[in-house]
Design a protein around this motif. Sequence first.
Motif, PDB file in Angstrom:
ATOM      1  N   MET A  89       0.323  -1.025   0.282  1.00 15.23           N
ATOM      2  CA  MET A  89       0.649   0.294  -0.077  1.00 15.23           C
ATOM      3  C   MET A  89       0.622   1.467  -0.377  1.00 15.23           C
ATOM      4  O   MET A  89       0.371   1.922  -0.704  1.00 15.23           O
ATOM      5  N   LEU A  90       2.546   1.645   0.427  1.00 15.99           N
ATOM      6  CA  LEU A  90       2.863   2.222   0.473  1.00 15.99           C
ATOM      7  C   LEU A  90       2.204   3.710  -0.236  1.00 15.99           C
ATOM      8  O   LEU A  90       2.912   4.557  -0.009  1.00 15.99           O
ATOM      9  N   PRO A  91       3.010   3.240  -1.913  1.00 16.52           N
ATOM     10  CA  PRO A  91       2.552   4.076  -3.169  1.00 16.52           C
ATOM     11  C   PRO A  91       1.604   5.042  -2.883  1.00 16.52           C
ATOM     12  O   PRO A  91       1.423   6.110  -2.927  1.00 16.52           O
ATOM     13  N   ILE A 112      11.531   5.124  -3.791  1.00 17.69           N
ATOM     14  CA  ILE A 112       9.403   4.352  -4.504  1.00 17.69           C
ATOM     15  C   ILE A 112       9.085   5.700  -3.855  1.00 17.69           C
ATOM     16  O   ILE A 112       7.857   5.778  -4.734  1.00 17.69           O
ATOM     17  N   ARG A 132       3.471  -3.982  -5.020  1.00 19.47           N
ATOM     18  CA  ARG A 132       3.771  -2.483  -4.352  1.00 19.47           C
ATOM     19  C   ARG A 132       4.898  -2.417  -5.760  1.00 19.47           C
ATOM     20  O   ARG A 132       4.062  -0.584  -6.017  1.00 19.47           O
ATOM     21  N   LEU A 135       0.955   5.787   9.027  1.00 20.92           N
ATOM     22  CA  LEU A 135       1.141   4.350   9.108  1.00 20.92           C
ATOM     23  C   LEU A 135       2.941   4.519   9.333  1.00 20.92           C
ATOM     24  O   LEU A 135       3.458   3.855   9.764  1.00 20.92           O
ATOM     25  N   LEU A 136       4.078   5.240   8.175  1.00 20.04           N
ATOM     26  CA  LEU A 136       5.157   5.661   7.935  1.00 20.04           C
ATOM     27  C   LEU A 136       5.501   5.632   9.831  1.00 20.04           C
ATOM     28  O   LEU A 136       6.516   5.038  10.311  1.00 20.04           O
TER      29      LEU A 136
END
Lengths: 250, 648
Positions: free
Chosen positions: A109-111, B564, A158, B264-265
């Motif tokens: 999910m991060l991106p 990313i 991802r 989140l991070l």
Amino acid sequence: MSVLEARNIVKVYGKAEAEGATTALNGIQLSVTKGEFLAIMGPSGSGKTTLLNILSGIDKPTSGEVLLGGVMLHDMDANSLAQFRRKQLGFVFQDFNLLDSLTVKENIMLPMILEKKSVSEMEEKVQELAGLFEIEDILHKYPYHISGGQQQRTAVSRALVNDPQIIYADEPTGNLDSKSSTTIMECLEKVVKELSTTVLLVTHDVFAASYCQRIVFIRDGAIHSSLEKKSERTKFLDEVMEHLTLLGGN
Amino acid sequence: MTFQKIVWKMAKYHYKKYLFYFLCNSAAVLFIFVFMTLYLNEYIVSVKQIEGLVYVLSIPGAALIMFTIFFISYAHQIFMKKRRSEFGLFMTLGMTNRDIAKLLLLENSVIGLVALIVGLGSGVIISRLIFWLLLKSVDITDFAFQLNVNMFTYTVGAFFIVFIISIGQSLYMTMSRNIIDNVKTEKITENTAHKHPAIGGIGVAIVVGSIVGLYVTYTDSDGGEYLLLWALGTFLGLYIALNQLTSFLIGLIKKNKHFYYRKLLYLTSLDYKYKQFTTIMTIVTIMIMVTLLYSTIVYHLYKETEKEVVEQNPYDIGYISTDSKNNLSAEELDRIFAEYGNPIREHLTFPIYFHFQEDYDGYTYQLALMPLSVFNEFSDNPYLVQPNELIYHLNHEVTGEIESLYYRNDLRFSSNGEEVIYETTQVIAEKHFNYLGDLFILHDADLADYKENINGMDATLHLIHVENWQESEAAVLALEHAFHDYNAKTPLLDVDHVPLEEELFYIDSRVDGYESTMNANGISFFVTIFFSILFFIGSFLLLYIQLFSEVDKEEQRIQKLYRIGITSKEVRKLISQEITTLFMLPTLLGLIIALLYIIAMAQDIGGIVENPLMLVRFFMLAGIYFVILTVFMNFARKKMFRDLVDFK
């Protein structure tokens, strides 16, 4: 239709005129069409990774230009470039590049989280990709609790989560056993066939390259030759091996 | 190239690791030494015997020792965690356990020795600087910075013991682990065992329980007995609660997915860090709490000196005179005070009858008696005493109910073979007079009887108010001289068991009381501020080390994020949030616990509502603490940006 265009890329480390300057890339011309599965191969030190870094905007060329989806990459400032990368590009690395403090699901999910997408959209996308790459069962596990192959499939998911124009894969099978390598290459093949996403692979693994539709060979910073797959994969693998022998080994 | 040369080359390459370890050890030595320069200062040593300074020194002293031990062994652990993987590599290349032990001992001895020299050297300078700054700001006389051999030997001894234990532990761990475990040391994840919100709940309950316990028991002078016990309860509860805190909170936050994903991070990184640094966070919280608690209490006492002195000395000057002692005329008194520009405003005199007795131990004590008519003239409410009864006047205030402290101090003597008893029927617990201790107030006729039967001394109690007591020091001194000269010319008193003249005919003045209380409170204030500075630097150092010891890992994490597509701006925001939390959470927790402790401990002086100034002073000190911490935090933040963002 070309999604990526590299025009006369030159990369020199150190001052160009000075003694000891190293030319890593010397006049690379490359065009990748939408939905293409392309591999860049070459021996160690040939400039593969430098090229990938320049094509993805992580590094800047000494001269030449890169157009991605019609956008000139190196005209952008660092912040816009970073945002462009996470929206338009996906990355798969040899060392997976997963964050240990996040679960598989959170890593994927991060991106999207950085893009501030809605929860429902993120959940839906993760489920779709997890289903596609068969990692639904490990979504709540942490990277250090799953195998290398599973980690790489997480990384591929991802890379795809923001529906990028192109995926760059830097030696994605470099840290994997042959079984996991097969799975990953099949995954990337799926990405191209089922999602019509362009994939650019940098590798010296002949087996991995054999999954691609076209292979560009570089040597001493310049494009040496290229091969196109016209037959089935195993036959193509033999052709690549033969070509490499002609090229002078890897 | 020999193997030794390779080892040396590797050491040079990794000089930062050594530098970090060396600086931590130097800081530890500096800490111990600075503490020793205070603890073993001759003046403090002498004051410790007589004043309540042991109380001021005990808890922060113990906390400081705990901190130093933890600090040295923690720095050693960080250093060894990095070194152990190298040792593992050396072992795979054929280095024996013996070689490793030799190498470990050699490099630690060199680092320890140089750290000792640097720590002692900088300790002398820093300590001197702190003394100089504080003595300038606190008005204390006859107290100065000094150095003695004990300060050095105790510091070296203390450092040596902790250092040797740490090395022994590392040697054991390196030798007992196999090569692979050593090589992989850095990759071994530290997980918290026993993760359950209920355990965190127990921790919170212990903290709350101990503070409530303190609040309930800290109501009289005995309350202090349990202080340490309650404090230990709070610290233990705090550790348990902090250990579970972030996991518990994240569990809660996860229920709101939108918020959780947005943060989140930040949340996951904090959770990971907290698991590793619970001990440090607990220690830092405790240090902040102790610093704020003690500095508030002592600062409050220091500032309340004037009020306390006025309460203790209802009149500016008090003394007694007899026909032959201290017997200066009213004109003479007026002249002395007028000469110093501080004329007498009010001068009261009361007849008092003293007699002196010797107890079984040969100790002389005095009884002071006043006729009821005289006391009633002085008092606002007329008192009534029947024959053979007396009022026992405590001449000081008593907390709590007076009935529970009913002093049965009947007076008795024999007259013509019959025993005469004056029974205590009332107790007055108020400070009315300077100079006097307890006072017996008798019916006038009874006192006359008493004087006939008991040999004693007729005296006059003088209570004086001057124009400005704060400026009366010189005049009081002049009066003392005048009395001294007068008394030298008169014969010695002829009264049974009479004590020395200077014990009887002294002057009890506000200004002297103020000076001596100020001096005593000033020393406590000095010592506490001294500790506060040490604790402050200590807690900052711990937080700083906590952040930067793992900077390599942090760099890798940020690199991953960059790959990313995270922007520098987002990284800065993330780092900033994490640092703010790591610095502010223990500060806020320490502040809240200190505040609750102050509220609880104010119980023995009538509750916090009765002493609002204490709260004002607490928030003032907390504010100062916050400002300085923010400066330090910004420094750490900038350094972190430099290391992780700006190099991009």
